[in-house]
Motif scaffolding. Structure first.
Motif, PDB file in Angstrom:
ATOM      1  N   SER A 111       0.837  -1.207   0.000  1.00 54.27           N
ATOM      2  CA  SER A 111       0.000   0.000   0.000  1.00 54.27           C
ATOM      3  C   SER A 111       0.864   1.246   0.000  1.00 54.27           C
ATOM      4  CB  SER A 111      -0.860   0.030   1.261  1.00 54.27           C
ATOM      5  OG  SER A 111      -1.694  -1.091   1.329  1.00 54.27           O
ATOM      6  N   GLY A 112       0.311   2.353  -0.506  1.00 52.88           N
ATOM      7  CA  GLY A 112       0.986   3.643  -0.431  1.00 52.88           C
ATOM      8  C   GLY A 112       1.274   3.968   1.030  1.00 52.88           C
ATOM      9  N   VAL A 113       2.394   4.644   1.265  1.00 49.48           N
ATOM     10  CA  VAL A 113       2.887   4.769   2.642  1.00 49.48           C
ATOM     11  C   VAL A 113       1.904   5.519   3.550  1.00 49.48           C
ATOM     12  CG1 VAL A 113       4.257   6.883   2.221  1.00 49.48           C
ATOM     13  CG2 VAL A 113       4.953   5.271   3.997  1.00 49.48           C
ATOM     14  N   ILE A 114       1.178   6.499   3.028  1.00 54.26           N
ATOM     15  CA  ILE A 114       0.295   7.279   3.907  1.00 54.26           C
ATOM     16  C   ILE A 114      -0.855   6.412   4.416  1.00 54.26           C
ATOM     17  CG2 ILE A 114      -1.337   9.215   3.997  1.00 54.26           C
ATOM     18  CD1 ILE A 114       0.621  10.844   2.403  1.00 54.26           C
ATOM     19  N   SER A 115      -1.538   5.735   3.499  1.00 54.48           N
ATOM     20  CA  SER A 115      -2.664   4.913   3.956  1.00 54.48           C
ATOM     21  C   SER A 115      -2.154   3.771   4.835  1.00 54.48           C
ATOM     22  CB  SER A 115      -3.479   4.396   2.779  1.00 54.48           C
ATOM     23  OG  SER A 115      -2.641   3.770   1.858  1.00 54.48           O
ATOM     24  N   ARG A 116      -0.963   3.257   4.517  1.00 56.97           N
ATOM     25  CA  ARG A 116      -0.379   2.173   5.325  1.00 56.97           C
ATOM     26  C   ARG A 116      -0.104   2.655   6.755  1.00 56.97           C
ATOM     27  NH1 ARG A 116      -0.903  -2.577   6.357  1.00 56.97           N
ATOM     28  NH2 ARG A 116       0.847  -3.669   7.294  1.00 56.97           N
ATOM     29  N   ASP A 162      16.356   5.142   6.296  1.00 56.23           N
ATOM     30  CA  ASP A 162      16.526   6.056   7.438  1.00 56.23           C
ATOM     31  C   ASP A 162      15.331   6.985   7.643  1.00 56.23           C
ATOM     32  OD1 ASP A 162      16.738   7.812   5.343  1.00 56.23           O
ATOM     33  OD2 ASP A 162      18.827   8.395   5.738  1.00 56.23           O
ATOM     34  N   GLY A 163      14.338   6.905   6.773  1.00 63.08           N
ATOM     35  CA  GLY A 163      13.142   7.739   6.931  1.00 63.08           C
ATOM     36  C   GLY A 163      13.334   9.164   6.439  1.00 63.08           C
ATOM     37  N   ARG A 164      14.549   9.459   5.932  1.00 62.15           N
ATOM     38  CA  ARG A 164      14.779  10.826   5.445  1.00 62.15           C
ATOM     39  C   ARG A 164      14.463  10.970   3.961  1.00 62.15           C
ATOM     40  NH1 ARG A 164      16.856  12.991   9.866  1.00 62.15           N
ATOM     41  NH2 ARG A 164      18.105  11.606  11.126  1.00 62.15           N
ATOM     42  N   GLN A 165      14.086   9.863   3.313  1.00 62.87           N
ATOM     43  CA  GLN A 165      13.641   9.994   1.918  1.00 62.87           C
ATOM     44  C   GLN A 165      12.384  10.865   1.902  1.00 62.87           C
ATOM     45  OE1 GLN A 165      13.381   7.190   3.819  1.00 62.87           O
ATOM     46  NE2 GLN A 165      12.260   5.562   2.786  1.00 62.87           N
ATOM     47  N   SER A 166      12.177  11.569   0.810  1.00 64.12           N
ATOM     48  CA  SER A 166      11.062  12.531   0.793  1.00 64.12           C
ATOM     49  C   SER A 166      10.240  12.389  -0.479  1.00 64.12           C
ATOM     50  CB  SER A 166      11.613  13.953   0.917  1.00 64.12           C
ATOM     51  OG  SER A 166      12.466  14.222  -0.177  1.00 64.12           O
ATOM     52  N   ARG A 167       8.986  12.828  -0.352  1.00 59.50           N
ATOM     53  CA  ARG A 167       8.045  12.727  -1.468  1.00 59.50           C
ATOM     54  C   ARG A 167       7.217  14.007  -1.557  1.00 59.50           C
ATOM     55  NH1 ARG A 167      10.950   9.064  -2.128  1.00 59.50           N
ATOM     56  NH2 ARG A 167      10.497   6.859  -2.488  1.00 59.50           N
ATOM     57  N   ASP A 168       6.731  14.263  -2.766  1.00 58.56           N
ATOM     58  CA  ASP A 168       5.802  15.362  -3.009  1.00 58.56           C
ATOM     59  C   ASP A 168       4.397  14.751  -2.937  1.00 58.56           C
ATOM     60  OD1 ASP A 168       4.349  17.489  -4.024  1.00 58.56           O
ATOM     61  OD2 ASP A 168       5.836  17.984  -5.565  1.00 58.56           O
ATOM     62  N   ALA A 199       1.265  17.533  -8.862  1.00 57.78           N
ATOM     63  CA  ALA A 199       1.857  17.445  -7.532  1.00 57.78           C
ATOM     64  C   ALA A 199       1.484  18.684  -6.737  1.00 57.78           C
ATOM     65  CB  ALA A 199       3.376  17.338  -7.681  1.00 57.78           C
ATOM     66  N   THR A 200       2.199  18.895  -5.611  1.00 55.25           N
ATOM     67  CA  THR A 200       1.967  20.131  -4.853  1.00 55.25           C
ATOM     68  C   THR A 200       3.193  21.046  -4.888  1.00 55.25           C
ATOM     69  OG1 THR A 200       2.742  19.157  -2.804  1.00 55.25           O
ATOM     70  CG2 THR A 200       0.391  18.994  -3.251  1.00 55.25           C
ATOM     71  N   GLY A 201       4.356  20.496  -5.283  1.00 53.44           N
ATOM     72  CA  GLY A 201       5.552  21.325  -5.386  1.00 53.44           C
ATOM     73  C   GLY A 201       6.325  21.434  -4.072  1.00 53.44           C
ATOM     74  N   ARG A 202       5.977  20.549  -3.124  1.00 56.17           N
ATOM     75  CA  ARG A 202       6.654  20.594  -1.826  1.00 56.17           C
ATOM     76  C   ARG A 202       7.014  19.172  -1.438  1.00 56.17           C
ATOM     77  NH1 ARG A 202       3.045  21.477   3.579  1.00 56.17           N
ATOM     78  NH2 ARG A 202       4.621  20.602   4.958  1.00 56.17           N
ATOM     79  N   ARG A 203       8.139  18.982  -0.745  1.00 54.78           N
ATOM     80  CA  ARG A 203       8.440  17.596  -0.365  1.00 54.78           C
ATOM     81  C   ARG A 203       8.494  17.452   1.156  1.00 54.78           C
ATOM     82  NH1 ARG A 203      14.142  16.454   0.398  1.00 54.78           N
ATOM     83  NH2 ARG A 203      15.323  18.360   0.045  1.00 54.78           N
ATOM     84  N   VAL A 204       8.118  16.256   1.602  1.00 54.01           N
ATOM     85  CA  VAL A 204       8.022  15.965   3.035  1.00 54.01           C
ATOM     86  C   VAL A 204       8.727  14.633   3.254  1.00 54.01           C
ATOM     87  CG1 VAL A 204       6.375  15.366   4.865  1.00 54.01           C
ATOM     88  CG2 VAL A 204       5.806  17.167   3.219  1.00 54.01           C
ATOM     89  N   SER A 205       9.546  14.548   4.314  1.00 55.46           N
ATOM     90  CA  SER A 205      10.242  13.277   4.565  1.00 55.46           C
ATOM     91  C   SER A 205       9.286  12.312   5.265  1.00 55.46           C
ATOM     92  CB  SER A 205      11.482  13.501   5.429  1.00 55.46           C
ATOM     93  OG  SER A 205      11.084  13.705   6.773  1.00 55.46           O
ATOM     94  N   LEU A 206       9.662  11.034   5.239  1.00 57.27           N
ATOM     95  CA  LEU A 206       8.831  10.014   5.892  1.00 57.27           C
ATOM     96  C   LEU A 206       8.742  10.262   7.401  1.00 57.27           C
ATOM     97  CD1 LEU A 206       8.131   8.266   3.549  1.00 57.27           C
ATOM     98  CD2 LEU A 206       9.282   6.357   4.636  1.00 57.27           C
ATOM     99  N   LEU A 207       9.858  10.732   7.986  1.00 55.16           N
ATOM    100  CA  LEU A 207       9.838  10.980   9.434  1.00 55.16           C
ATOM    101  C   LEU A 207       8.908  12.144   9.768  1.00 55.16           C
ATOM    102  CD1 LEU A 207      13.618  10.411  10.360  1.00 55.16           C
ATOM    103  CD2 LEU A 207      11.676   8.834  10.626  1.00 55.16           C
ATOM    104  N   GLU A 208       8.927  13.191   8.925  1.00 53.15           N
ATOM    105  CA  GLU A 208       7.982  14.306   9.139  1.00 53.15           C
ATOM    106  C   GLU A 208       6.547  13.827   8.976  1.00 53.15           C
ATOM    107  OE1 GLU A 208      10.479  18.140   7.390  1.00 53.15           O
ATOM    108  OE2 GLU A 208       9.659  16.664   6.006  1.00 53.15           O
ATOM    109  N   LEU A 209       6.349  12.995   7.965  1.00 48.75           N
ATOM    110  CA  LEU A 209       5.009  12.444   7.718  1.00 48.75           C
ATOM    111  C   LEU A 209       4.520  11.671   8.939  1.00 48.75           C
ATOM    112  CD1 LEU A 209       2.638  11.508   5.847  1.00 48.75           C
ATOM    113  CD2 LEU A 209       4.088   9.577   5.227  1.00 48.75           C
ATOM    114  N   LEU A 210       5.402  10.831   9.467  1.00 44.31           N
ATOM    115  CA  LEU A 210       5.012   9.993  10.601  1.00 44.31           C
ATOM    116  C   LEU A 210       4.656  10.862  11.811  1.00 44.31           C
ATOM    117  CD1 LEU A 210       4.625   7.235  11.831  1.00 44.31           C
ATOM    118  CD2 LEU A 210       7.076   7.079  12.217  1.00 44.31           C
ATOM    119  N   GLU A 211       5.441  11.915  12.023  1.00 42.05           N
ATOM    120  CA  GLU A 211       5.154  12.810  13.153  1.00 42.05           C
ATOM    121  C   GLU A 211       3.776  13.449  13.013  1.00 42.05           C
ATOM    122  OE1 GLU A 211       8.072  15.971  14.282  1.00 42.05           O
ATOM    123  OE2 GLU A 211       9.284  14.146  14.542  1.00 42.05           O
TER     124      GLU A 211
END
Ligand code: UD1
Length: 329
Positions: free
Chosen positions: A184-189, A205-211, A239-251
């Motif tokens: 599944s896509g990481v957000i819904s997961r 390391d969770g520092r990968q980022s996505r738009d 897209a939205t033109g902004r990127r967020v890391s997985l760790l930021e997403l999780l927070e």
């Protein structure tokens, strides 16, 4: 207009179908229900023509395009990781299906073909933000297949004069995206795991980022593509033109769900891209596109939907349990 949406019972497709019905179009859906679900269309079922079948089957493709003026080709088998584990099904549901739908559309004289592409085609090229004229460097069978589909879409504009366009979706998320599988896509997961009281798995390391792009923005881009003039097979970022890391997403998700932001570490996934962020200049120019729903608002809506779905399925299970025990009595 009479419009075909392939994958119309799926996550993005069903949102698009709803929007097209709302705009007054006649909509036909072609879906093989491998990942799509009829429930996704429950609000518009009376208004759409539903065809079950595989886009890579030339006969089903020909039946599906009969009498339509535009095709939105959304059907695909998502997940980079799944394509690395098992490339052939991804290829069949990807470029084979895309070419089959393009041929059927050409033979029927369909004027417009909008193809759901992917940001994965950029791969690990170092420059950010990603512009459509940059080189592509797919890192997985999924990405290679999405790129091949783009080439076909461009060729059909050039060789047969169809108006074709590729929308390169950047990590689309929102209600109806499945969160129950490791593919599944990481957000819904993450939301699914957090709401169940579990600890999400972070690959690398969770520092990968996505738009990360809320689904309403992808729908808006498709609606604009229906009316845009001079489509000649080009690719356009969505897209939205902004990127967020997985760790930021999780927070952020931990805050929204009231759970701790703890993560289980796992090795990085083969085929994974490190960073991704879109330039939106061409989307503005070709489509007049601008993202209408931002990342945080999209997350709030997604969490609310998944929370509600969990509650209604657990109360449904309780009711079923009650009636079973009544019957047993
Ligand atoms: C890619 C495409 C995206 C496309 C999608 C289709 C890129 C940049 N994006 O998404 O446009 O829509 O394929 O499948 O190529 N992860 C975890 N834990 C999990 C799940 C995922 O850490 O439980 C990580 C992945 O390893 C990855 C990131 O989260 O680093 C995002 O993964 P995912 O949501 O699967 O999407 P992409 O592969 O980035």
């Amino acid at each position: 207009m009479k419009i075909l949406v392939t994958g119309g019972a799926g996550f993005i497709g069903s949102h698009l179908v709803e929007a097209l019905v709302e705009e007054g179009h006649g909509v036909r859906v072609l879906d093989d229900f491998s990942t799509g679900r009829v429930e996704n269309l429950h609000a518009v079922l009376a208004d759409v023509e539903l065809l079950e079948g595989d886009c890579a089957d030339p006969e089903r493709a020909a039946a599906a395009v009969r009498g339509v003026e535009a095709v939105f080709h959304q059907a695909a088998l998502p997940s980079v990781a799944r394509s690395v584990a098992d490339p052939l099904p991804t290829h069949r549901a990807g470029p084979t299906a895309t070419l089959t739908m393009l041929v059927a559309a050409r033979d029927e004289g369909v004027a417009r073909f909008v193809y759901a592409g992917s940001s994965s085609v950029y791969g690990d090229t170092p420059t950010l933000p990603k512009r459509e004229d940059m080189e592509t460097h797919p890192l997985s069978p999924y990405a290679a297949g999405k790129l091949l589909g783009e080439h076909y879409a461009r060729l059909f504009a050039r060789l047969y004069g169809m108006e074709t366009l590729t929308l390169r979706y950047f990590n689309v998320f929102g209600p109806r995206q499945d969160g129950t599988s490791p593919y599944s896509g990481v957000i819904s997961r993450f939301v699914e795991v957090l709401l169940a009281g579990g600890i999400p798995v972070v690959h690398g390391d969770g520092r990968q980022s996505r738009d990360f792009t809320y689904v309403a923005n992808a729908v808006a881009a498709n609606l604009l593509a229906l009316h845009a003039v001079g489509l000649a097979g080009q690719a356009v970022n969505v897209a939205t033109g902004r990127r967020v890391s997985l760790l930021e997403l999780l927070e952020t998700l931990a805050r929204l769900t009231g759970r701790p932001a703890a993560a289980q570490q796992a090795p990085p996934r083969a085929g994974d891209v490190r960073h991704s962020r879109a330039d939106l200049g061409r989307a503005r120019e070709v489509l007049g596109y601008a993202p209408a729903v931002d990342f945080e608002e999209g997350l709030r809506r997604t969490v609310a939907w998944l929370r509600e779905r969990r509650q209604s399925s657990s109360s449904g299970a309780e009711e079923a349990g009650e009636s079973r025990s009544c019957a047993a009595d």
